[in-house]
Every structure is written in C-alpha cells, then in structure tokens.
Scaffold this motif. Sequence first.
Motif, PDB file in Angstrom:
ATOM      1  N   PRO A 142       0.892  -1.126   0.098  1.00  0.00           N
ATOM      2  CA  PRO A 142       0.134  -0.124  -0.023  1.00  0.00           C
ATOM      3  C   PRO A 142       0.948   1.249   0.071  1.00  0.00           C
ATOM      4  CG  PRO A 142      -0.588  -1.446   1.634  1.00  0.00           C
ATOM      5  CD  PRO A 142       0.718  -1.936   1.074  1.00  0.00           C
ATOM      6  N   LEU A 143       0.465   2.219  -0.830  1.00  0.00           N
ATOM      7  CA  LEU A 143       0.796   3.546  -0.529  1.00  0.00           C
ATOM      8  C   LEU A 143      -0.018   4.794  -0.843  1.00  0.00           C
ATOM      9  CD1 LEU A 143       2.853   4.662  -3.923  1.00  0.00           C
ATOM     10  CD2 LEU A 143       1.491   2.596  -3.935  1.00  0.00           C
ATOM     11  N   SER A 144       0.138   5.805  -0.143  1.00  0.00           N
ATOM     12  CA  SER A 144      -0.808   6.849  -0.228  1.00  0.00           C
ATOM     13  C   SER A 144       0.190   8.195  -0.054  1.00  0.00           C
ATOM     14  CB  SER A 144      -1.702   6.831   1.020  1.00  0.00           C
ATOM     15  OG  SER A 144      -2.858   7.659   0.758  1.00  0.00           O
ATOM     16  N   PHE A 145      -0.857   9.156   0.246  1.00  0.00           N
ATOM     17  CA  PHE A 145      -0.179  10.636   0.360  1.00  0.00           C
ATOM     18  C   PHE A 145      -1.207  11.346   1.029  1.00  0.00           C
ATOM     19  CE2 PHE A 145      -1.220  10.412  -4.063  1.00  0.00           C
ATOM     20  CZ  PHE A 145      -2.182  11.774  -4.435  1.00  0.00           C
ATOM     21  N   ASP A 146      -0.655  12.650   1.550  1.00  0.00           N
ATOM     22  CA  ASP A 146      -1.724  13.621   1.939  1.00  0.00           C
ATOM     23  C   ASP A 146      -1.829  14.563   0.980  1.00  0.00           C
ATOM     24  OD1 ASP A 146      -2.178  12.656   4.317  1.00  0.00           O
ATOM     25  OD2 ASP A 146      -0.425  13.424   5.219  1.00  0.00           O
TER      26      ASP A 146
END
Length: 297
Positions: free
Chosen positions: A105-109
């Motif tokens: 999983p990866l994400s960002f603000d």
Amino acid sequence: MARRLLTASSVRTGLNIASWIAPALAGHGAYVTFCKTWKRANLRVTEQEVHASAIRDVVVVRGKRVVTYRWGDGVKPVLLLHGWRSRASRFASFVPQLLAHGYSPLSFDAPGHGHSGGEATTVAEYGRVIDEVQRRFGTFEAIVAHSYGVQCALLAVHNGVRTRRLVAISGVADLGFLVDEFHRRLGVNERVVRRLHRRVQQEVFSAGQGGGQRSPGARAEAAVPMLVIHDGSDTTVGMDHANRLIADYAGPARLLVTDRLGHQRILIAREVVQAVVEFVDETPRPASLALAPEADD
C-alpha cells in the motif's frame, strides 16, 4: 464558530457584490475560495499505529511539498487516495489486509491536507501528484479512491496513469456537484456560481479531459475493471452518484451497495475492506477461455 460564520458571511457578501461590478474578479475569488481546504483533518487514535509504521517520503509538485506513505517491500503497489479535507491515514484499515495479500500500500496527503504543504488543491493538481507518485514508485496494481479522490483517480487514469484495477468508494460522479455544494453552503448568487462552473470546467480541460464536468471515466481510454462501493444511506454523496459512475464508465464496472455505513464509516467496515482486497486479487480470465463454448456432457 462565530468567527467562522462571520468569515463565510464576509466572503459571500464580497463575491456577490463583485459579481455585479467585476464579474471576472468574482469568478477568480470564488475559485480561490473553492480550492482552499481551510481546515485539516486530525489523525485519529485508531489510525496512529498504522500511520506511524509507514515509510515517509516527500515529492514536490509545482513547488508544494507532498508527504507520501509506504508500507511493504514495494512489490505490487496499491495507491490509496483520500477525499476532500481528509488524509491518507483514513485508509489505515486497508493497510494490514493488503500487506497480508502481498501488496504494498502507498498513499499521500494531498496539498493542503494532512502533513503536506499548501493551503489548497485542485483535481488537476491532485492528478499531477498521482503521476509523480507513479513515476517514483511504479505502475499500480490498483487505485482505491474515496469521495473526491475518485474524480482525481479517473482524471489521472484518463491522462495516462497506469493501473490494473480501480475502486471507487463513495465517489463523486462529477465536479459540478462540488460547485453546487459550494453554492449551497456559502450562499453566493447564481452569477458567481456560473463563473465558478466555467472556471472549474476550464481547469479540467487544461488537465486533458474534454468531457466537461462529467466523470472523466466517460472518456477514459484505459478501461480497466472498476468496483464501485457506495452506501445506500450516504447523505453526503447520494446513491445516484454511484449509478452515474457505473453508467458513465467506459470499461467493465460492478456495484456493491452497503447499508448504514454512511460516507465515512464505510472506510473502516470489515466487509468493505475484504471486498476491495478480493477485487484487487482477482485474475481476469483470458478472452480465449471466456469465449470458449461449453463442452457437452
């Protein structure tokens, strides 16, 4: 609270007056106000452990510092996209299950959200961040998006971001809805709203989408399979948005309707997380097998 109401009242009065004496200025002011996040969502106690375990990086997009979060070894990345005035940590329930199935999983603000820089963002800017994250971390196995993030994901895919699957949770079906919500909440007059509609449409055009304010999925060349998940009691983004996302989408799409989860709790529901992981895990049947006639008994 009184100060916030006074500020909203002042903005409304200023835009309404400007719409008669300086319409272009009113349109610009409305757009600037529309794009500002104003308030950042807090990290919840239930998200802290997963959030703290992430590998943090920073990408810079048009001068804005964007904080990214990664879990796992980088193999088979799955991008998680939060909605408006939200943050990456809202997907904490998805991370352990995706890891258990061999995904990273990866994400960002987004700019103006969470720990990232800036005070505002747009669907086009959000798309540029997605593109930069893919350039750095590789092609996505899936993109899982919530609310406003669904429009950002569809536009990004339309503009060339590569993914094997799409998941739209509580998704907004068109950007015009967001303008109408701005109109309803701030109470500006119709002249301001018409200017804002045109400005938002121009932004989408400049980002490469020629379909106006309807979902970019209506013209998406990369017609990957999409799972649409929506709650029947969602009062923030109504069920009609899910139906329109399905109708507009150029590729294969299916709908999962949940009950009494609303717009936010849907992200922590066990059955939703499980449905998403199972969908991401699916292996498409080869066309030769799908078209083969059944053998006689």
